[in-house]
Design a protein around this motif. Structure first.
Motif, PDB file in Angstrom:
ATOM      1  N   VAL A 180       1.220  -0.936  -0.139  1.00  0.00           N
ATOM      2  CA  VAL A 180       0.238  -0.036   0.197  1.00  0.00           C
ATOM      3  C   VAL A 180       1.206   0.919  -0.284  1.00  0.00           C
ATOM      4  O   VAL A 180       0.934   2.404  -0.440  1.00  0.00           O
ATOM      5  N   LEU A 181       1.918   1.531   1.016  1.00  0.00           N
ATOM      6  CA  LEU A 181       2.936   2.304   0.468  1.00  0.00           C
ATOM      7  C   LEU A 181       3.335   2.634  -0.771  1.00  0.00           C
ATOM      8  O   LEU A 181       3.410   3.688  -0.666  1.00  0.00           O
ATOM      9  N   LYS A 182       3.989   1.794  -0.645  1.00  0.00           N
ATOM     10  CA  LYS A 182       4.448   1.429  -2.303  1.00  0.00           C
ATOM     11  C   LYS A 182       3.109   1.985  -3.530  1.00  0.00           C
ATOM     12  O   LYS A 182       3.620   3.046  -4.221  1.00  0.00           O
ATOM     13  N   ARG A 183       2.276   2.544  -4.234  1.00  0.00           N
ATOM     14  CA  ARG A 183       1.104   2.244  -3.979  1.00  0.00           C
ATOM     15  C   ARG A 183       0.400   3.858  -3.810  1.00  0.00           C
ATOM     16  O   ARG A 183       0.129   4.405  -4.746  1.00  0.00           O
ATOM     17  N   VAL A 184       0.373   4.089  -2.510  1.00  0.00           N
ATOM     18  CA  VAL A 184       0.141   5.379  -2.591  1.00  0.00           C
ATOM     19  C   VAL A 184       1.368   6.727  -2.448  1.00  0.00           C
ATOM     20  O   VAL A 184       0.843   7.566  -3.384  1.00  0.00           O
ATOM     21  N   ALA A 185       2.789   6.058  -2.984  1.00  0.00           N
ATOM     22  CA  ALA A 185       4.037   6.909  -3.075  1.00  0.00           C
ATOM     23  C   ALA A 185       4.025   7.012  -4.718  1.00  0.00           C
ATOM     24  O   ALA A 185       4.270   8.193  -5.127  1.00  0.00           O
ATOM     25  N   HIS A 186       3.476   5.838  -5.171  1.00  0.00           N
ATOM     26  CA  HIS A 186       3.157   5.845  -6.752  1.00  0.00           C
ATOM     27  C   HIS A 186       2.418   6.883  -7.017  1.00  0.00           C
ATOM     28  O   HIS A 186       2.871   7.683  -8.100  1.00  0.00           O
ATOM     29  N   VAL A 187       0.695   6.702  -6.783  1.00  0.00           N
ATOM     30  CA  VAL A 187       0.264   8.104  -7.295  1.00  0.00           C
ATOM     31  C   VAL A 187       0.740   9.245  -6.937  1.00  0.00           C
ATOM     32  O   VAL A 187       0.185  10.144  -7.472  1.00  0.00           O
ATOM     33  N   ALA A 221      -2.138  25.205  -3.905  1.00  0.00           N
ATOM     34  CA  ALA A 221      -1.860  23.892  -3.201  1.00  0.00           C
ATOM     35  C   ALA A 221      -3.116  22.748  -2.856  1.00  0.00           C
ATOM     36  O   ALA A 221      -3.116  21.597  -3.141  1.00  0.00           O
ATOM     37  N   VAL A 222      -4.484  23.514  -2.345  1.00  0.00           N
ATOM     38  CA  VAL A 222      -5.063  22.674  -2.100  1.00  0.00           C
ATOM     39  C   VAL A 222      -6.049  21.687  -3.186  1.00  0.00           C
ATOM     40  O   VAL A 222      -6.188  20.847  -3.295  1.00  0.00           O
ATOM     41  N   ASP A 223      -6.171  22.618  -4.161  1.00  0.00           N
ATOM     42  CA  ASP A 223      -6.293  21.562  -5.817  1.00  0.00           C
ATOM     43  C   ASP A 223      -5.736  20.198  -5.650  1.00  0.00           C
ATOM     44  O   ASP A 223      -6.490  19.448  -6.581  1.00  0.00           O
ATOM     45  N   ALA A 224      -4.267  21.014  -5.399  1.00  0.00           N
ATOM     46  CA  ALA A 224      -3.990  19.694  -6.238  1.00  0.00           C
ATOM     47  C   ALA A 224      -3.999  17.902  -5.258  1.00  0.00           C
ATOM     48  O   ALA A 224      -3.708  16.941  -5.854  1.00  0.00           O
ATOM     49  N   ALA A 225      -3.356  18.416  -3.884  1.00  0.00           N
ATOM     50  CA  ALA A 225      -3.984  17.846  -2.762  1.00  0.00           C
ATOM     51  C   ALA A 225      -5.010  17.277  -2.795  1.00  0.00           C
ATOM     52  O   ALA A 225      -5.164  15.955  -2.830  1.00  0.00           O
ATOM     53  N   GLU A 226      -6.638  17.712  -3.266  1.00  0.00           N
ATOM     54  CA  GLU A 226      -7.409  17.409  -3.689  1.00  0.00           C
ATOM     55  C   GLU A 226      -7.483  16.389  -4.825  1.00  0.00           C
ATOM     56  O   GLU A 226      -7.893  14.953  -4.428  1.00  0.00           O
ATOM     57  N   VAL A 227      -6.857  17.013  -5.955  1.00  0.00           N
ATOM     58  CA  VAL A 227      -6.780  15.430  -6.865  1.00  0.00           C
ATOM     59  C   VAL A 227      -5.698  14.510  -6.508  1.00  0.00           C
ATOM     60  O   VAL A 227      -6.571  13.027  -7.094  1.00  0.00           O
ATOM     61  N   PHE A 228      -4.906  14.135  -5.480  1.00  0.00           N
ATOM     62  CA  PHE A 228      -4.266  13.310  -4.710  1.00  0.00           C
ATOM     63  C   PHE A 228      -4.990  12.597  -3.634  1.00  0.00           C
ATOM     64  O   PHE A 228      -4.769  11.395  -4.250  1.00  0.00           O
ATOM     65  N   ARG A 229      -6.091  12.970  -3.111  1.00  0.00           N
ATOM     66  CA  ARG A 229      -6.734  12.710  -2.896  1.00  0.00           C
ATOM     67  C   ARG A 229      -7.578  11.723  -3.498  1.00  0.00           C
ATOM     68  O   ARG A 229      -8.725  10.278  -2.775  1.00  0.00           O
ATOM     69  N   GLN A 230      -8.319  11.970  -4.874  1.00  0.00           N
ATOM     70  CA  GLN A 230      -8.879  11.898  -5.258  1.00  0.00           C
ATOM     71  C   GLN A 230      -9.192  10.444  -5.366  1.00  0.00           C
ATOM     72  O   GLN A 230      -9.465   9.002  -6.226  1.00  0.00           O
ATOM     73  N   ARG A 231      -8.064  10.257  -5.914  1.00  0.00           N
ATOM     74  CA  ARG A 231      -7.190   9.358  -7.394  1.00  0.00           C
ATOM     75  C   ARG A 231      -7.025   8.586  -6.456  1.00  0.00           C
ATOM     76  O   ARG A 231      -7.029   7.126  -6.767  1.00  0.00           O
ATOM     77  N   LEU A 232      -6.420   8.416  -5.476  1.00  0.00           N
ATOM     78  CA  LEU A 232      -5.716   7.749  -4.325  1.00  0.00           C
ATOM     79  C   LEU A 232      -7.100   7.112  -3.755  1.00  0.00           C
ATOM     80  O   LEU A 232      -7.762   5.323  -3.668  1.00  0.00           O
ATOM     81  N   GLU A 233      -8.262   7.283  -3.707  1.00  0.00           N
ATOM     82  CA  GLU A 233      -9.384   6.660  -2.878  1.00  0.00           C
ATOM     83  C   GLU A 233     -10.136   6.259  -4.637  1.00  0.00           C
ATOM     84  O   GLU A 233     -10.896   4.846  -4.733  1.00  0.00           O
ATOM     85  N   ASP A 234     -10.065   6.546  -5.715  1.00  0.00           N
ATOM     86  CA  ASP A 234     -10.214   5.846  -6.670  1.00  0.00           C
ATOM     87  C   ASP A 234      -9.893   4.837  -6.764  1.00  0.00           C
ATOM     88  O   ASP A 234     -10.313   3.575  -7.661  1.00  0.00           O
ATOM     89  N   LEU A 235      -8.766   4.584  -6.447  1.00  0.00           N
ATOM     90  CA  LEU A 235      -8.386   2.807  -6.814  1.00  0.00           C
ATOM     91  C   LEU A 235      -8.662   2.115  -5.716  1.00  0.00           C
ATOM     92  O   LEU A 235      -8.327   0.465  -6.115  1.00  0.00           O
ATOM     93  N   GLN A 286     -14.155   1.432   3.803  1.00  0.00           N
ATOM     94  CA  GLN A 286     -13.635   0.173   3.319  1.00  0.00           C
ATOM     95  C   GLN A 286     -13.086   0.312   2.369  1.00  0.00           C
ATOM     96  O   GLN A 286     -12.442  -0.544   0.774  1.00  0.00           O
ATOM     97  N   LYS A 287     -11.980   1.106   2.143  1.00  0.00           N
ATOM     98  CA  LYS A 287     -11.369   1.311   1.572  1.00  0.00           C
ATOM     99  C   LYS A 287     -10.362   2.651   1.800  1.00  0.00           C
ATOM    100  O   LYS A 287     -10.034   2.435   3.101  1.00  0.00           O
ATOM    101  N   VAL A 288      -9.251   1.874   0.775  1.00  0.00           N
ATOM    102  CA  VAL A 288      -7.799   3.204   1.466  1.00  0.00           C
ATOM    103  C   VAL A 288      -7.251   4.541   1.187  1.00  0.00           C
ATOM    104  O   VAL A 288      -7.712   4.884   0.171  1.00  0.00           O
ATOM    105  N   THR A 289      -8.188   5.426   2.561  1.00  0.00           N
ATOM    106  CA  THR A 289      -7.897   6.426   1.968  1.00  0.00           C
ATOM    107  C   THR A 289      -6.827   7.266   2.937  1.00  0.00           C
ATOM    108  O   THR A 289      -5.592   7.093   3.318  1.00  0.00           O
ATOM    109  N   CYS A 290      -6.931   8.637   2.289  1.00  0.00           N
ATOM    110  CA  CYS A 290      -5.780   9.861   3.269  1.00  0.00           C
ATOM    111  C   CYS A 290      -6.033  11.050   3.791  1.00  0.00           C
ATOM    112  O   CYS A 290      -7.357  11.237   3.186  1.00  0.00           O
TER     113      CYS A 290
END
Length: 546
Positions: A437-444, A476-490, A500-504
């Protein structure tokens, strides 16, 4: 549990795997095109300093037209009756190489020519020279006058190959105009001494602009130290030595006085005058007598052996290329190639030009050493699991970045994120799955913040940070939101999370650094925003208050 897919080799990794082959092919190209030939020549000359030829009772005798003989017998050319007298003096010799051009007749009368021709017939073992000469328009074959050619036992060419630096190191045992019909002068002399019959005479007819053709290349076996032949002044041979002295000896006659005969630069001549052709032929004859005539590898064989040496040695040494002593190991391999070349020349009588192989091995060693240093630098600044920047590198960059933005009055953003309920994830799925999971988060994270200047890093455990130079709060907030959504979409499954899924959860601090701002204060601002994000239900982006 998410699957960990193995990643293919990077382009750099494939390049390092192909380095032995690529280096070998480059060595082959350099060998075929010859830009390093001068260095190989210098190496060959140095190798000759180890070469000695032992003297023996069968050593040739070189009768020299030297300065002393000129002082006593007068200006050159001398009357041909003198040469006739000398040939009669040499009647008991096994063979006589008369390395004096006899291409022109005596103008006053033919008695001197007839006398010399008669002496040559009486001796019966005289070899006369033939050589190429340009008349300004085309190449011609300079031979003795027909009278002298008929009286000679055979002809031998006195042509020497000059390398690009003008030095004679090699010759050809056969050469001629249009076809290699003539044996080398030394070869012809030894054939006479060994009683071998002469080849049938070839009709002298040459077409227009025919080339001088050479065959059977050999290296002249020059040697340092005392020459492996005897040198005798012409005047002494003519009247100071008994005929018996020459019995069963091989004799060469030629001009050695400076400014008269052909002079050539050689690896051992050691002066600007050069070495007389007759002396070069004496060395060649001595090598032929011993059967120790070095031969160069053909160009194709040289190129192929160079390729194999470079490729195989670099392939076998590649594991050591990542060690501290990589340069020393490759230097030792290059020295081994040099020593092998010298041994091959001395024991196997085969000349392999080693410089290309040596230089390419040194370059390979240097490249692998530089790669090792770069790898060490990467290890010191990179998190081993995620391949993001590590905390140490992040801290090294953070403070200077604050200073630059303070002086330029530009905003600086710092994003701090934490994987939600990560301890529960490890407890339920295990630490190996947690690492995945840590590697997947790092990749995103790396993919989301790949624009210029951004520095994503793993700060410890499940905590990550991103430094965004020149970025205000909203961006910065917009960029962080894009990342958060990409991680959730995994949709990485996490039964311990309410979703029931990995979020941050993400905290963002962004401002133009003030005089009292430090790395700690900006970090604490983002950490405070992260705390608020977690208190707000997690899986949200929270900006720090200004």
């Amino acid at each position: 549990m998410p699957a960990d897919t193995s990643r293919p080799l990077s382009g750099n990794a494939r390049l390092w795997q192909l380095l032995p082959l690529l280096a070998g092919l480059l060595g082959l190209l350099l060998t075929l095109t010859g830009p390093l030939q001068r260095l190989d020549n210098w190496f060959y000359d140095a190798a000759l300093s180890w070469h000695r030829l032992d003297k023996s009772a069968d050593d040739p005798i070189v009768i020299e037209v030297d300065n002393r003989s000129l002082a006593e017998l007068g200006r050159w050319p001398w009357p041909r009756e003198l040469h006739a007298r000398l040939l009669d003096q040499l009647r008991y010799a096994r063979a006589v190489g008369l390395d004096i051009a006899l291409a022109e007749s005596t103008l006053s009368n033919d008695k001197p020519d007839q006398a010399l021709a008669a002496a040559m017939r009486r001796n019966g073992k005289v070899v006369s020279p033939v050589f190429p000469e340009s008349n300004g328009q085309e190449l011609t074959e300079t031979r003795p006058l027909p009278l002298f050619e008929a009286a000679s036992n055979r002809l031998g060419h006195t042509d020497f190959e000059r390398d690009k630096d003008g030095v004679v190191r090699r010759t050809y045992l056969y050469a001629g105009l249009g076809s290699p019909d003539h044996p080398g002068f030394a070869r012809a002399i030894l054939d006479v001494a060994q009683g071998k019959p002469a080849a049938p005479p070839v009709p002298v007819f040459h077409g227009h602009n025919e080339p001088w053709v050479r065959a059977d290349e050999v290296m002249v076996p020059f040697a340092t130290g005392k020459p492996p032949f005897e040198r005798l002044s012409y005047i002494d041979a003519l009247s100071g030595v008994d005929k018996e002295y020459f019995r069963n000896r091989i004799v060469l006659i030629g001009v050695t006085a400076a400014g008269l005969g052909d002079m050539h630069g050689t690896p051992i001549s050691g002066n600007s005058i050069g070495m007389p052709g007759v002396i070069i032929n004496a060395y060649l004859l001595r090598g032929l007598q011993d059967g120790k005539l070095p031969r160069p590898l053909g160009l194709q064989g040289q190129a192929l052996l160079t390729l194999l040496l470079i490729a195989l040695l670099d392939y076998s040494l590649a594991p050591r290329g990542q060690q501290r002593n990589a340069l020393l190991v490759y230097a030792a391999a290059a020295a081994l190639v040099a020593a092998g070349s010298i041994l091959l020349l001395g024991l196997g009588r085969l000349w392999f030009a080693p410089v290309c192989s040596m230089l390419m091995l040194l370059l390979c060693g240097f490249a692998r050493f530089i790669s090792r240093q770069a790898s060490l630098q990467t290890l010191a600044t990179t998190d081993g699991l995620t391949q993001l920047a590590n905390r140490r590198h992040f801290d090294e960059v953070f403070l200077p970045c604050i200073e630059r933005h303070r002086h330029s009055h530009q905003p600086l953003a710092f994003i701090l994120l934490d994987i939600d309920h990560f301890k529960l994830y490890n407890d339920q799925y295990g630490h190996y799955a947690g690492d995945v999971v840590l590697k997947r988060v790092a990749h995103v994270l790396q993919d989301a913040f790949k624009h210029k200047g951004a520095l994503p890093a793993r700060l410890g455990g499940e905590e990550f940070g991103v430094l965004l130079p020149g970025t205000g709060m909203q961006d910065a907030v917009d960029a962080a939101e894009v990342f958060r959504q990409r991680l959730e979409d995994l949709d990485l499954p996490h039964d311990g999370s309410p979703l029931q899924k990995v979020t941050c959860s993400i905290g963002v601090a962004a401002r133009i650094p003030q005089p009292d701002d430090t790395a700690q204060s900006i970090y604490e601002a983002a950490d405070g925003a992260l705390y608020i994000a977690k208190r707000s239900g997690r899986n949200v982006v929270s900006p720090a208050s200004s």
